[in-house]
Scaffold this motif. Structure first.
Motif, PDB file in Angstrom:
ATOM      1  N   TYR A 101       6.740   0.120   1.788  1.00 50.10           N
ATOM      2  CA  TYR A 101       5.740   1.351   1.444  1.00 50.10           C
ATOM      3  C   TYR A 101       4.949   2.018   2.634  1.00 50.10           C
ATOM      4  O   TYR A 101       5.081   1.052   3.729  1.00 50.10           O
ATOM      5  CB  TYR A 101       4.688   0.604   0.509  1.00 50.10           C
ATOM      6  CG  TYR A 101       5.055  -0.101  -0.564  1.00 50.10           C
ATOM      7  CD1 TYR A 101       5.614  -1.230  -0.627  1.00 50.10           C
ATOM      8  CD2 TYR A 101       5.003   0.762  -1.794  1.00 50.10           C
ATOM      9  CE1 TYR A 101       6.021  -1.707  -1.997  1.00 50.10           C
ATOM     10  CE2 TYR A 101       5.413   0.379  -3.200  1.00 50.10           C
ATOM     11  CZ  TYR A 101       5.628  -0.857  -2.906  1.00 50.10           C
ATOM     12  OH  TYR A 101       6.212  -1.503  -4.478  1.00 50.10           O
ATOM     13  N   GLN A 149       0.789   3.487   3.497  1.00 48.61           N
ATOM     14  CA  GLN A 149      -0.235   3.386   2.849  1.00 48.61           C
ATOM     15  C   GLN A 149      -1.251   4.292   4.010  1.00 48.61           C
ATOM     16  O   GLN A 149      -1.594   3.881   5.127  1.00 48.61           O
ATOM     17  CB  GLN A 149      -0.908   1.875   2.712  1.00 48.61           C
ATOM     18  CG  GLN A 149      -2.330   2.259   1.848  1.00 48.61           C
ATOM     19  CD  GLN A 149      -2.795   0.922   1.540  1.00 48.61           C
ATOM     20  OE1 GLN A 149      -2.815   0.034   2.354  1.00 48.61           O
ATOM     21  NE2 GLN A 149      -3.699   0.837   0.514  1.00 48.61           N
ATOM     22  N   GLN A 192      -6.097   5.516   0.338  1.00 50.02           N
ATOM     23  CA  GLN A 192      -5.220   5.823  -0.683  1.00 50.02           C
ATOM     24  C   GLN A 192      -4.277   4.743  -1.171  1.00 50.02           C
ATOM     25  O   GLN A 192      -4.135   3.611  -0.404  1.00 50.02           O
ATOM     26  CB  GLN A 192      -4.186   6.872   0.094  1.00 50.02           C
ATOM     27  CG  GLN A 192      -4.957   8.438   0.539  1.00 50.02           C
ATOM     28  CD  GLN A 192      -3.949   9.475   0.616  1.00 50.02           C
ATOM     29  OE1 GLN A 192      -2.907   9.300   0.390  1.00 50.02           O
ATOM     30  NE2 GLN A 192      -4.491  10.413   1.598  1.00 50.02           N
ATOM     31  N   SER A 193      -3.428   4.960  -2.106  1.00 49.05           N
ATOM     32  CA  SER A 193      -2.517   3.856  -2.712  1.00 49.05           C
ATOM     33  C   SER A 193      -1.395   3.972  -1.968  1.00 49.05           C
ATOM     34  O   SER A 193      -1.045   4.693  -0.692  1.00 49.05           O
ATOM     35  CB  SER A 193      -2.204   4.384  -4.214  1.00 49.05           C
ATOM     36  OG  SER A 193      -1.587   3.310  -4.781  1.00 49.05           O
ATOM     37  N   LEU A 194      -0.399   3.090  -2.550  1.00 49.07           N
ATOM     38  CA  LEU A 194       0.639   2.722  -1.535  1.00 49.07           C
ATOM     39  C   LEU A 194       1.916   3.644  -2.118  1.00 49.07           C
ATOM     40  O   LEU A 194       1.763   4.335  -3.116  1.00 49.07           O
ATOM     41  CB  LEU A 194       1.228   1.545  -2.140  1.00 49.07           C
ATOM     42  CG  LEU A 194       0.690   0.184  -1.445  1.00 49.07           C
ATOM     43  CD1 LEU A 194      -0.622  -0.033  -2.124  1.00 49.07           C
ATOM     44  CD2 LEU A 194       1.582  -0.797  -1.479  1.00 49.07           C
ATOM     45  N   PHE A 224      -0.217   2.806   7.809  1.00 48.78           N
ATOM     46  CA  PHE A 224      -0.142   1.404   7.593  1.00 48.78           C
ATOM     47  C   PHE A 224       1.247   1.047   6.866  1.00 48.78           C
ATOM     48  O   PHE A 224       1.564   1.743   6.029  1.00 48.78           O
ATOM     49  CB  PHE A 224      -1.265   0.973   6.928  1.00 48.78           C
ATOM     50  CG  PHE A 224      -1.353  -0.591   6.660  1.00 48.78           C
ATOM     51  CD1 PHE A 224      -1.784  -1.035   5.463  1.00 48.78           C
ATOM     52  CD2 PHE A 224      -1.621  -1.321   7.564  1.00 48.78           C
ATOM     53  CE1 PHE A 224      -1.731  -2.498   5.447  1.00 48.78           C
ATOM     54  CE2 PHE A 224      -1.657  -2.666   7.815  1.00 48.78           C
ATOM     55  CZ  PHE A 224      -1.856  -3.193   6.646  1.00 48.78           C
TER      56      PHE A 224
END
Lengths: 117, 113
Positions: free
Chosen positions: A36, A38, A42-44, A91
């Motif tokens: 993922y 990120q 924010q979301s994944l 990230f």
């Protein structure tokens, strides 16, 4: 149990270089791992699904030649960001899927902060 | 289309007060449902999950969630929050076909002393 580690936890690299991030399942075997990305607050965003012994499946819009994923063993998946650019700074989080009887869940690594200068 | 909505970007709660975080989903079949928590410097941790059976699910750290099919909701609750509960909370739907997770945008929980 079901611990996932990531290495490194943070990395700074220069534009144009490549960076490898490792994701390990420490006490279990994971045939499937996920990568993922990120962004701040924010979301994944799922980048790809990594299957042991086979090619990764990339989500739409993710450049597979830029984000190379290798899942060579049941405990290790790697993400290599090739020719990194500042916009790749983010990230990155991996997870491993585990099945329990009639259910499943994902166990997550602590993430890797990549900064490209 | 499959989606997860967490309508509250931020929620501020006083320490000791009760908490409810909302989650609504859109999915074509009975979903698998998850709540994860992300604390600074730590990986995402599963709080609880629903697959079938009792629609009131108990999780770790005193959290519970209730699956309401008629409302397409899976709200997370805690009767009394602690300062250590301050974190980002994510609701997710698990796809039955490929076991991927569809994520909500997250709710940041802020605890007032």
């Amino acid at each position: 149990g079901a611990v996932v580690s990531q290495h490194p936890s943070w990395v700074i690299c220069k534009s144009g270089t490549s960076v490898k991030i490792e994701c390990r399942s420490l006490d279990f075997q994971a045939t499937t791992m996920f990568w993922y990305r990120q962004f701040p607050k924010q979301s994944l965003m799922l980048m790809a699904t990594s299957n042991e012994g086979s090619k990764a499946t990339y989500e739409q819009g993710v450049e597979k030649d830029k984000f190379l994923i290798n899942h060579a063993s049941l405990t290790l998946s790697t993400l290599t960001v090739t020719s990194a650019h500042p916009e790749d700074s983010s990230f990155y989080i991996c997870s491993a899927r585990v099945f329990w009887d009639l259910s499943y869940e994902q166990y997550f690594g602590p993430g890797t902060r990549l900064t490209v200068t | 289309a499959q989606s997860v909505t967490q309508p509250d970007i931020h929620i501020t709660v006083s320490e000791g007060a009760s908490l409810e975080l909302r989650c609504n989903y859109s999915y074509g079949a009975t979903p698998y449902l998850f709540w994860y928590v992300q604390s600074p410097g730590q990986g995402l941790q599963l709080l609880l999950k629903y697959f079938s059976g009792d629609t009131l699910v108990q999780g770790i750290k005193g959290f519970e969630a209730e699956f309401k099919r008629s409302q397409s909701s899976f709200n997370l609750r805690k009767p009394s929050v602690h300062w250590s509960d301050a974190a980002e909370y994510f609701c997710a739907v698990g796809a039955r076909s490929n076991y991927q997770l569809i994520w909500g945008a997250g709710t940041k929980l802020i605890i007032k002393p």
